[in-house]
Design a protein around this motif. Sequence first.
Motif, PDB file in Angstrom:
ATOM      1  N   ILE A   1       0.851  -1.183   0.000  1.00  0.00           N
ATOM      2  CA  ILE A   1       0.000   0.000   0.000  1.00  0.00           C
ATOM      3  C   ILE A   1       0.893   1.242   0.000  1.00  0.00           C
ATOM      4  N   VAL A   2       0.727   2.079  -1.012  1.00  0.00           N
ATOM      5  CA  VAL A   2       1.510   3.307  -1.150  1.00  0.00           C
ATOM      6  C   VAL A   2       0.619   4.483  -0.784  1.00  0.00           C
ATOM      7  N   VAL A   3       1.142   5.395   0.022  1.00  0.00           N
ATOM      8  CA  VAL A   3       0.401   6.587   0.423  1.00  0.00           C
ATOM      9  C   VAL A   3       0.843   7.745  -0.465  1.00  0.00           C
ATOM     10  N   ASN A   4      -0.110   8.292  -1.218  1.00  0.00           N
ATOM     11  CA  ASN A   4       0.175   9.396  -2.139  1.00  0.00           C
ATOM     12  C   ASN A   4      -0.300  10.735  -1.588  1.00  0.00           C
ATOM     13  N   LEU A   5      -0.222  10.894  -0.286  1.00  0.00           N
ATOM     14  CA  LEU A   5      -0.691  12.124   0.335  1.00  0.00           C
ATOM     15  C   LEU A   5       0.116  13.328  -0.131  1.00  0.00           C
ATOM     16  N   ASP A   6       1.416  13.162  -0.286  1.00  0.00           N
ATOM     17  CA  ASP A   6       2.248  14.277  -0.744  1.00  0.00           C
ATOM     18  C   ASP A   6       1.861  14.728  -2.150  1.00  0.00           C
ATOM     19  N   VAL A   7       1.451  13.779  -2.994  1.00  0.00           N
ATOM     20  CA  VAL A   7       1.016  14.109  -4.354  1.00  0.00           C
ATOM     21  C   VAL A   7      -0.260  14.948  -4.309  1.00  0.00           C
ATOM     22  N   MET A   8      -1.216  14.536  -3.466  1.00  0.00           N
ATOM     23  CA  MET A   8      -2.470  15.279  -3.364  1.00  0.00           C
ATOM     24  C   MET A   8      -2.248  16.654  -2.751  1.00  0.00           C
TER      25      MET A   8
ATOM     26  N   LEU B   1       1.171  13.577  10.955  1.00  0.00           N
ATOM     27  CA  LEU B   1       0.846  13.616   9.532  1.00  0.00           C
ATOM     28  C   LEU B   1       2.039  13.135   8.708  1.00  0.00           C
ATOM     29  N   SER B   2       3.236  13.477   9.141  1.00  0.00           N
ATOM     30  CA  SER B   2       4.453  13.047   8.452  1.00  0.00           C
ATOM     31  C   SER B   2       4.587  11.522   8.456  1.00  0.00           C
TER      32      SER B   2
ATOM     33  N   LYS C   1       5.036   5.264   6.867  1.00  0.00           N
ATOM     34  CA  LYS C   1       5.476   4.527   8.055  1.00  0.00           C
ATOM     35  C   LYS C   1       4.322   4.111   8.958  1.00  0.00           C
ATOM     36  N   ALA C   2       3.127   4.617   8.686  1.00  0.00           N
ATOM     37  CA  ALA C   2       1.955   4.271   9.500  1.00  0.00           C
ATOM     38  C   ALA C   2       1.555   2.827   9.228  1.00  0.00           C
ATOM     39  N   LYS C   3       1.142   2.140  10.265  1.00  0.00           N
ATOM     40  CA  LYS C   3       0.695   0.746  10.131  1.00  0.00           C
ATOM     41  C   LYS C   3      -0.767   0.672   9.704  1.00  0.00           C
ATOM     42  N   GLY C   4      -1.506   1.767   9.870  1.00  0.00           N
ATOM     43  CA  GLY C   4      -2.922   1.788   9.505  1.00  0.00           C
ATOM     44  C   GLY C   4      -3.461   3.197   9.606  1.00  0.00           C
ATOM     45  N   ILE C   5      -4.698   3.352   9.169  1.00  0.00           N
ATOM     46  CA  ILE C   5      -5.359   4.647   9.257  1.00  0.00           C
ATOM     47  C   ILE C   5      -6.828   4.397   9.568  1.00  0.00           C
TER      48      ILE C   5
END
Length: 69
Positions: free
Chosen positions: A3-10, A32-33, A39-43
Motif C-alpha cells: 500500500i503506497v500513500v500518495n498524500l504528498d502528491v495530493m 501527519l508526516s 510509516k503508519a501501520k494503519g489509518i
Amino acid sequence: MPIVVNLDVMLAKRKMQSKELADILDVTPANLSILKTGKAKGIRFDSLAAICKALNCQPGDILEFVDEE
C-alpha cells in the motif's frame, strides 16, 4: 509494503502545505508526516474521510495498491 500513500502528491495538486492540512485535521505535523512517509501501520476511516474532505478527493487518490511481485 504493497500500500503506497500518495498524500504528498495530493497536497501538491491542491497547493497545500502539510502544516496547513495538519491544522485542519487537528493533528500534529509529526503524526501527519508518519502517514505521508508510509510509516503508519494503519489509518482510521474517520481520519481518511477527514483528509479526503480537506483535500476534496477520494480515498483512492491517497491510497494505492502496488503488487510487489
